[in-house]
Design a protein around this motif. Sequence first.
Motif, mmCIF file in Angstrom:
data_model
loop_
_atom_site.group_PDB
_atom_site.id
_atom_site.type_symbol
_atom_site.label_atom_id
_atom_site.label_comp_id
_atom_site.label_asym_id
_atom_site.label_seq_id
_atom_site.Cartn_x
_atom_site.Cartn_y
_atom_site.Cartn_z
ATOM 1 N N GLY A 65 35.592 -9.487 -47.380
ATOM 2 C CA GLY A 65 36.067 -8.944 -46.112
ATOM 3 C C GLY A 65 36.587 -9.996 -45.156
ATOM 4 N N GLY A 66 36.139 -11.239 -45.332
ATOM 5 C CA GLY A 66 36.593 -12.320 -44.473
ATOM 6 C C GLY A 66 36.286 -12.080 -43.005
ATOM 7 N N LYS A 67 37.139 -12.623 -42.147
ATOM 8 C CA LYS A 67 36.911 -12.517 -40.703
ATOM 9 C C LYS A 67 37.126 -11.108 -40.175
ATOM 10 C CE LYS A 67 38.120 -17.343 -39.707
ATOM 11 N NZ LYS A 67 39.030 -18.245 -38.947
ATOM 12 N N ASP A 68 37.826 -10.274 -40.951
ATOM 13 C CA ASP A 68 38.070 -8.907 -40.487
ATOM 14 C C ASP A 68 36.820 -8.033 -40.540
ATOM 15 O OD1 ASP A 68 40.742 -9.439 -40.032
ATOM 16 O OD2 ASP A 68 41.377 -8.761 -42.013
ATOM 17 N N LEU A 69 35.824 -8.457 -41.310
ATOM 18 C CA LEU A 69 34.606 -7.665 -41.473
ATOM 19 C C LEU A 69 33.594 -8.008 -40.382
ATOM 20 C CD1 LEU A 69 32.833 -5.723 -43.189
ATOM 21 C CD2 LEU A 69 31.993 -7.769 -44.377
ATOM 22 N N ILE A 70 33.162 -6.984 -39.658
ATOM 23 C CA ILE A 70 32.069 -7.146 -38.695
ATOM 24 C C ILE A 70 30.774 -6.858 -39.441
ATOM 25 C CG2 ILE A 70 31.026 -6.291 -36.566
ATOM 26 C CD1 ILE A 70 33.845 -5.526 -35.640
ATOM 27 N N LEU A 71 29.951 -7.880 -39.581
ATOM 28 C CA LEU A 71 28.727 -7.791 -40.377
ATOM 29 C C LEU A 71 27.536 -8.136 -39.502
ATOM 30 C CD1 LEU A 71 27.633 -7.405 -43.292
ATOM 31 C CD2 LEU A 71 28.007 -9.849 -43.646
ATOM 32 N N VAL A 72 26.563 -7.239 -39.426
ATOM 33 C CA VAL A 72 25.384 -7.413 -38.577
ATOM 34 C C VAL A 72 24.128 -7.337 -39.432
ATOM 35 C CG1 VAL A 72 24.053 -6.455 -36.649
ATOM 36 C CG2 VAL A 72 26.553 -6.446 -36.562
ATOM 37 N N LEU A 73 23.149 -8.184 -39.122
ATOM 38 C CA LEU A 73 21.854 -8.152 -39.790
ATOM 39 C C LEU A 73 20.857 -7.438 -38.878
ATOM 40 C CD1 LEU A 73 21.729 -11.849 -41.102
ATOM 41 C CD2 LEU A 73 22.705 -9.825 -42.218
ATOM 42 N N GLY A 74 20.425 -6.256 -39.293
ATOM 43 C CA GLY A 74 19.449 -5.496 -38.497
ATOM 44 C C GLY A 74 18.041 -5.927 -38.854
#
Length: 369
Positions: free
Chosen positions: A187-196
């Motif tokens: 996904g690279g920089k376009d992916l918003i990835l959050v650790l819950g």
Amino acid sequence: MRFNSLAGASTRAFLQAHPAVNSTARAVRKELEFLLHTTALLFPSIIEPDPTEIYLTVTANCNLRCLGCRYGRDFMPGSQLSWEIVKGVLDDCKAMNLLNIRFYGGEPLLHPDLPRMVEHATRLGLHSLLTTNGVLLENKFDELYAAGLHRISVGIYGTEESYDPYVQRRDKYGEIVRGIAHARQRGGKDLILVLGWLLMRPTCNLHSLHEVWELAKEFHAPIGVSLIHYSLPYFTEGPDRELQFRSEDKPAIEEVVVELLRLKKLRPGLIQQSESAIRSIPDWLLLRSEMRIPCDRYKLIWVGADGTVQLCYVTFKLGSLNEKRLADILFTPEHTQAARDAFQLKCPNCHCSYHRRVELYPASRLRYS
């Protein structure tokens, strides 16, 4: 006041194209919401339903057996939303300007029609967010990303030593890390990835926090600090309440909070909660239902895997998708009354949206600032 109805598509496009203006608009909106909440303390009748996000529990099935969760066992067992029902919900959301869709579970990656749902949401201009335990992410990500999914929140219920005992499955932590790595790489920089990251007794220590911090740095994925629940119908406190905090845990909680504040100052973008929200964590964990801070969940709609439509995760049932379309369930007198009752905590109370609630209530804003 329905803030969500104020901005049209052209206004949203302009704000997205001008980050500085968008930031200012967000700050202004936050202060307007603070004014609304402050006024509603005296005149609760000004509160109206203003949903900005809908949680779609597409399936109750799950591939883990977490100690603190009843999904996949005795909470809506076997229930799953059909493609036809979800399509109708997404169409209604578009018509009602309810643009943020969170695909939820159980484990939503188990639903065979999830890519189709995401693709339809994308086609409608809706913003999809997937909440997942991450076990299947490595195998499922590419198809979902191609369908338009660019936001993912992965539940982190512990690290290395503590994860497998909590989920009651062997060798799953490694699968989650591989899934996160794959998603970030593809996904690279376009992916918003959050650790819950779930803060409960087994994870309330510096070792656990530092391990999830290393993940956050490695994968450029901010930590969202979730708190162990006490009133959600599908969560438990463990067989012997071993997940829930006790008064003697206060020093351990405060130690973690001090470290969260230090890390927040070190890399502000890697922890989602504000400093004031972080300072409030000990009170939320130890006071539980006695933490009487007005709720903002009139901005949410929760849909269960059996078609139940509620104002929030806990209560305020509004109807069923098996009987009516979403558009016919929302913005009724019952929805309005539920929104006002939620604000006034005429409910079991919980700490959902704790980070926003402390900043919208004058007393807590002052106390934790």
